[in-house]
Design a protein around this motif. Structure first.
Motif, PDB file in Angstrom:
ATOM      1  N   PHE A  96      38.859  40.534  37.517  1.00 24.29           N
ATOM      2  CA  PHE A  96      39.878  39.484  37.511  1.00 24.29           C
ATOM      3  C   PHE A  96      39.926  38.769  38.864  1.00 24.29           C
ATOM      4  N   ALA A  97      39.788  39.523  39.941  1.00 27.26           N
ATOM      5  CA  ALA A  97      39.799  38.903  41.270  1.00 27.26           C
ATOM      6  C   ALA A  97      38.643  37.920  41.413  1.00 27.26           C
ATOM      7  N   TYR A  98      37.467  38.316  40.928  1.00 31.24           N
ATOM      8  CA  TYR A  98      36.319  37.404  40.983  1.00 31.24           C
ATOM      9  C   TYR A  98      36.561  36.200  40.072  1.00 31.24           C
ATOM     10  N   GLY A  99      37.199  36.447  38.907  1.00 33.09           N
ATOM     11  CA  GLY A  99      37.492  35.360  37.983  1.00 33.09           C
ATOM     12  C   GLY A  99      38.434  34.326  38.566  1.00 33.09           C
ATOM     13  N   ILE A 100      39.289  34.729  39.485  1.00 30.87           N
ATOM     14  CA  ILE A 100      40.182  33.796  40.174  1.00 30.87           C
ATOM     15  C   ILE A 100      39.470  33.157  41.370  1.00 30.87           C
ATOM     16  N   THR A 101      38.757  33.984  42.128  1.00 33.06           N
ATOM     17  CA  THR A 101      38.140  33.513  43.374  1.00 33.06           C
ATOM     18  C   THR A 101      37.036  32.492  43.125  1.00 33.06           C
ATOM     19  N   SER A 102      36.182  32.757  42.148  1.00 27.72           N
ATOM     20  CA  SER A 102      35.024  31.886  41.918  1.00 27.72           C
ATOM     21  C   SER A 102      35.419  30.442  41.618  1.00 27.72           C
ATOM     22  N   PRO A 103      36.324  30.177  40.663  1.00 33.83           N
ATOM     23  CA  PRO A 103      36.687  28.770  40.429  1.00 33.83           C
ATOM     24  C   PRO A 103      37.455  28.139  41.589  1.00 33.83           C
ATOM     25  N   LEU A 104      38.260  28.936  42.306  1.00 34.20           N
ATOM     26  CA  LEU A 104      38.963  28.374  43.460  1.00 34.20           C
ATOM     27  C   LEU A 104      37.965  27.919  44.523  1.00 34.20           C
ATOM     28  N   LEU A 105      36.965  28.749  44.780  1.00 31.56           N
ATOM     29  CA  LEU A 105      35.936  28.370  45.751  1.00 31.56           C
ATOM     30  C   LEU A 105      35.114  27.195  45.243  1.00 31.56           C
ATOM     31  N   GLY A 106      34.799  27.217  43.939  1.00 30.62           N
ATOM     32  CA  GLY A 106      34.052  26.108  43.359  1.00 30.62           C
ATOM     33  C   GLY A 106      34.810  24.795  43.474  1.00 30.62           C
ATOM     34  N   TRP A 107      36.127  24.867  43.275  1.00 28.43           N
ATOM     35  CA  TRP A 107      36.967  23.666  43.399  1.00 28.43           C
ATOM     36  C   TRP A 107      36.997  23.168  44.840  1.00 28.43           C
ATOM     37  N   MET A 108      37.205  24.084  45.788  1.00 30.04           N
ATOM     38  CA  MET A 108      37.260  23.681  47.196  1.00 30.04           C
ATOM     39  C   MET A 108      35.918  23.105  47.655  1.00 30.04           C
ATOM     40  N   ALA A 109      34.827  23.717  47.178  1.00 22.50           N
ATOM     41  CA  ALA A 109      33.501  23.196  47.539  1.00 22.50           C
ATOM     42  C   ALA A 109      33.279  21.819  46.911  1.00 22.50           C
ATOM     43  N   GLY A 110      33.735  21.658  45.655  1.00 24.19           N
ATOM     44  CA  GLY A 110      33.586  20.375  44.985  1.00 24.19           C
ATOM     45  C   GLY A 110      34.373  19.262  45.659  1.00 24.19           C
ATOM     46  N   GLU A 111      35.511  19.619  46.251  1.00 27.03           N
ATOM     47  CA  GLU A 111      36.327  18.634  46.965  1.00 27.03           C
ATOM     48  C   GLU A 111      35.792  18.354  48.363  1.00 27.03           C
TER      49      GLU A 111
END
Length: 742
Positions: free
Chosen positions: A235-250
C-alpha cells in the motif's frame, strides 16, 4: 501520563472496532484513486538528466563548443568495426554504406557524422588501427537527447548494418575472424547503463519480496504474519509511486531508474522493520492481556512514538540530500524520504487496523495466549494445567552479560569496530562508469577493442578551446609534447568568433580513470601558462570540455556535497535524538556508536570487495550513500532499544530495565536487521558493480548495528554511565524503584 492518554485515544481512533474499517477503507480508496488518476513513477523516469549544473566549468566549455564548433560537438556514439583477420575492402563498403544512409536520412537528433562515404578506400584505410583490425565510426547526437531516443537510434543502426552485412555483427564474437561491430562511447555507455537499471527493476522487486517473505516465514513461522508487513509495504508503494510520478510529471522533481530501484529496496527493508516493531509489541501484550484490543492499544501506545521518531529520523537524513549540487544525489532526496514517510504512516495506521481485525490469528499456528487462556484450553480438553515457567531466552543471556561485564563488553565491541574502521582510510575510489558494467556488455567490449587497437583515450576525447586573440600560438605542438597526450587534431576556428580555436586531444590513458580526471586542472594550468609565456597572450582564456572534464567536475562537486551533507545529517539526527530522549549524554554516545559502526562497515566492505572480490576501487558516490542510509537506519535500532529501556526505567532499577530492554527488543531488532541486510544484499546479485558495492557495504553496516552495536555496545555504555546516561533529563520513577536503586 498526558502522552499515554493521547496515544490511547489515537489507538482507538485508528484501530477501534469500527474505526479500523474506516482506516483500511481510506488506504484502499487513496491507493486506487491515486493509481487511476496519476501516472506511475516509472512513466516519468528521466535516465539521462544532467548531474552537473550549467555553471560548472565543463558544462560552460561544452556549451561554448556546441555554439562555436557545431561540427565537432555533440554526444558521440562510437561504432567499432573489428575483424581480427584485418579490415577488408568489403568491410569498408559496409562502413561507407551506413555513412551514406545516415547522411541522406539522419536519425532523430543526429547532429554530426564522419563523412566516411565521401572518402576513397585508401583514405579510409588511414583511419584503421595500426594492426589493421579496427575502425571507429563516430556518429554525433545533440547533447540533450533523451536515452529513449538514443536507444531507438542505435537499434535503427543495428538493423541497417545487420541487413547490409548479412548477419548480426553485434552478436558476432570479436575473435572469430569475421567482421564484428560494437557501439560504445558516451552514447553506448548511457544506453547500456539505462538498460541495466531498467532491467533490474522487476527482478529486484521480485527478489526483494521473496527474500522478505522467506525470512519472515523462517523467523515467525506464520504465513499470515509474513504477509502483513508486505501488505503494508504494498500500500505504501501504491501511494508513493503515483505521487512521485505526479511530481515528476509536473517538473518539480526528476526521477531515474537507479533511484527507484534503491527506493524499492529501502521501502521493503525499512518498512518491514517498522511493521515488525509494532507486531512484536502486540505479540508481547497478547501474552499479558486476554482481550486483543487491550493488547493492541497497549502495544500501539508503546511502539507508535518509537516508530514515528525512527521514521522521522530517516526522512530528515534523506532530505539532507537536497543540499547536494550533484544531480544524482539531489534526485534521490524526495523519492527516498517520501517513501519512508508514507511507510511510517502506514506502520502506525494501516498495520494496526489490520492487526485489530485479525487479532491473535495473525500469529497462527503459534498463537500467543495468556497463562489463564492456556489453562482454560487445557481444562476444556482434559489436559494437565500448564504452569507458569520462566524461560531464559538468548536475549536475556545477552542482557545478563552486558549488565554483569559492561567494561569487557564495551572494550571488545569498540576494539572490533575500531580495527575494521582502520581499513576505511585505505579505500580507493574511482569514477569509471565502465567498471560498473559486466565485461560482456556491448559498450565495454567496444571500449576494450579501442583500448587494444588504439589509445583508450579515443573513447572520449578531451576538447581544449582557447581565445587566440588572432595570434599564432603554437599550442598544438606543445600539447602533442605532453606525455599524457596520444594525439592532437589541427585547430578549428569558431564559427562565430574566429579567434576561438578548438583542439581535440586523445589521451594516452583511460579517459574515465582518476589519472585522466586529475590531469584536467593540470592541463588547464599548463595551457594557460604556455599561452602567457610563449603564446604572447596576456590573460589567457581556456575552456576544457568532454567526458573526462565532466568526470573531474563530478568528483569536485561530489566531494563538496559529501563534506556538506555528512555534517548536516549528523546535526539533524543529533537534534532528533536530543528532542526525543532529552539527554545530551545519550545523544552523544548513540551518535558515536553509529559513526564507529559506519567506519567499520566501510572498512570491512573494502576488505571483502578488494581482497576477496578483486575490486580495485569502489565508486566515489558510495561513501555518501552508505553514510546517509547506515547512520539513519542505525539510529532506528538505537531508538527502538533505548526507548524500551527509557520506558522500563520508570518502573524498575536501571540494570533490570537494561536486561529486559535488551531481551524484549533483541528478537525483533535481530529479525528486522536480518531482513534489512538481506534486502540490501539483493543489490549485490545485479550485474551493476556500483549497486553490488553499495549493497554489500550497506548490508555489512546493518549487520554490525544489529549484532554488535545494538545488543552489546549501546547497553554496555548505558550500564557504565548509569544515571548520567539520562543527563540532563529527569528520570521518572516510582518511590519503590528509587529505594531499590538506592
Amino acid at each position: 501520563m498526558a502522552q499515554d492518554n493521547w496515544l490511547t485515544k489515537y489507538s482507538k481512533l485508528i484501530a477501534g472496532k469500527r474505526t479500523r474499517w474506516i482506516t483500511i477503507l481510506v488506504w484502499i480508496v487513496a491507493t486506487v484513486v491515486l493509481s487511476l488518476t496519476l501516472p506511475q513513477v516509472g512513466e516519468n523516469e528521466i535516465n539521462n538528466a544532467p548531474n552537473l549544473k550549467a555553471s560548472e566549468p565543463s558544462m560552460v566549455a561544452n556549451h561554448l563548443i556546441e555554439e562555436q564548433f557545431p561540427s565537432s560537438s555533440g554526444l558521440p556514439a562510437l561504432l567499432v568495426w573489428h575483424d581480427v583477420s584485418g579490415i577488408t575492402a568489403e568491410d569498408l563498403a559496409h562502413v561507407k554504406k551506413l555513412a551514406a544512409q545516415l547522411s541522406e536520412q539522419p536519425l532523430e537528433n543526429q547532429s554530426g557524422l564522419a563523412p566516411f562515404h565521401q572518402l576513397p578506400d585508401a583514405a579510409l584505410l588511414g583511419q584503421v588501427s595500426e594492426d589493421g583490425t579496427t575502425l571507429i565510426q563516430p556518429i554525433f547526437f545533440l547533447e540533450n537527447t533523451d536515452t529513449e531516443t538514443l536507444e531507438k537510434n542505435l537499434e535503427t543502426i543495428k538493423v541497417s548494418v545487420t541487413a547490409d552485412v548479412g548477419y548480426d555483427p553485434f552478436e558476432q564474437a570479436t575473435e572469430d575472424g569475421q567482421l564484428s561491430a560494437r557501439i560504445t562511447g558516451p552514447v553506448g555507455i548511457s544506453v547500456d547503463a539505462t538498460a541495466l537499471f531498467s532491467g533490474a527493476d522487476v527482478s529486484l522487486l521480485i527478489a526483494t519480496v521473496v527474500i522478505v517473505l522467506v525470512i519472515l516465514l523462517f523467523i515467525y513461522r506464520s504465513p499470515i504474519l509474513a504477509l502483513i508487513p508486505l501488505v503494508g509495504v504494498g500500500f505504501a508503494y501504491g501511494i508513493t509511486s503515483p505521487l512521485l510520478g505526479w511530481m515528476a510529471g509536473e517538473g518539480w522533481i526528476t526521477v531515474d531508474s537507479q533511484g527507484i530501484s534503491i527506493m524499492t529496496v529501502l521501502l521493503f527493508g525499512a518498512g518491514t522493520d517498522y511493521c515488525l516493531f509494532l507486531i512484536s509489541h502486540f505479540r508481547q501484550e497478547l501474552l499479558r492481556h486476554e482481550n486483543k484490543m487491550t493488547a493492541l492499544f497497549t502495544a500501539m501506545k508503546d511502539a507508535t512514538g518509537a516508530v514515528a521518531m525512527s521514521g522521522f529520523t530517516v526522512v530528515l537524513s534523506l532530505l539532507a540530500l537536497l543540499l547536494a549540487k550533484y544531480g544524482a544525489y539531489h534526485r534521490f532526496a524526495i523519492p527516498f524520504s517520501l517513501s519512508i514517510l508514507v511507510m511510517g504512516i502506514a506502520s502506525v495506521t494501516l498495520v494496526p487496523a489490520i492487526l485489530s481485525i485479525i487479532g491473535r490469528a495473525s500469529f497462527y499456528p503459534f498463537v500467543p495466549r495468556t497463562l489463564e487462556m492456556k489453562q482454560q484450553r487445557a481444562a476444556a480438553k482434559g489436559k494437565p494445567l500448564p504452569a507458569q515457567t520462566a524461560k531464559t531466552t538468548f536475549g536475556m543471556r545477552i542482557g545478563n552479560l552486558v549488565t554483569r561485564k559492561p567494561v569487557a563488553v564495551t572494550v571488545v565491541s569498540v576494539a572490533v569496530l575500531a580495527i575494521l574502521a582502520a581499513f576505511a582510510p585505505q579505500v580507493k575510489y574511482n569514477y569509471d562508469i565502465l567498471s560498473s558494467f559486466p565485461k560482456t556488455m556491448e559498450s565495454r567490449e567496444g571500449f576494450d577493442i579501442i583500448a587494444k587497437s588504439f589509445s583508450s583515450g579515443s573513447l572520449a576525447p578531451v576538447t581544449v578551446v582557447i581565445d587566440s586573440e588572432g595570434k599564432e600560438t603554437g599550442l598544438r605542438e606543445y600539447l602533442q609534447s605532453l606525455p599524457q597526450v596520444a594525439s592532437v587534431t589541427e585547430p578549428i576556428a569558431g564559427t562565430k568568433d574566429a579567434n576561438l580555436q578548438s583542439y581535440e586531444i586523445t589521451l594516452s590513458m583511460n579517459p574515465y580513470s582518476l589519472e585522466a580526471m586529475s590531469f584536467i586542472p593540470e592541463l588547464e594550468d599548463q595551457v594557460s601558462t604556455f599561452l602567457s609565456d610563449k603564446g604572447g597572450i596576456g590573460s589567457p582564456q581556456v575552456w576544457i570540455g568532454g567526458q573526462t572534464a565532466e568526470q573531474h567536475d563530478t568528483k569536485t562537486v561530489g566531494d563538496r556535497d559529501r563534506n556538506m551533507i555528512i555534517p548536516a545529517v549528523i546535526v539533524l539526527i543529533a537534534l532528533v535524538l536530543l528532542a526525543y530522549l532529552r539527554s545530551i549524554v545519550a545523544m552523544l554516545y548513540l551518535m558515536g556508536t553509529v559513526l564507529l559502526s559506519y567506519g567499520a562497515a566501510l572498512g570491512l566492505g573494502w576488505i571483502i570487495l578488494h581482497y576477496f572480490m578483486g575490486v580495485e576501487g569502489i565508486q566515489g558516490a558510495i561513501p555518501l550513500y552508505a553514510f546517509v542510509f547506515l547512520v539513519a537506519l542505525g539510529e532506528d535500532y538505537n531508538i527502538f532499544m533505548v526507548s524500551s529501556i527509557w520506558q522500563k526505567r520508570k518502573t524498575m532499577p536501571l540494570l533490570q530495565a537494561i536486561k529486559e530492554g535488551v531481551s524484549e527488543t533483541g528478537g525483533v531488532i535481530t529479525s528486522a536487521g536480518l531482513i534489512l541486510a538481506a534486502t540490501f544484499a539483493v543489490l549485490a546479485t545485479l550485474p551493476i558493480q556500483v549497486l553490488v558495492q553499495f549493497g554489500i557495504i550497506t548490508a555489512i553496516g546493518v549487520l554490525l548495528d544489529t549484532f554488535v552495536v545494538r545488543p552489546f555496545l549501546v547497553p554496555a555504555i548505558t550500564v557504565l554511565l548509569g544515571r548520567k546516561a539520562f543527563w540532563p533529563g529527569r528520570v521518572y520513577e516510582s518511590s519503590d524503584v528509587k529505594k531499590q536503586s538506592a
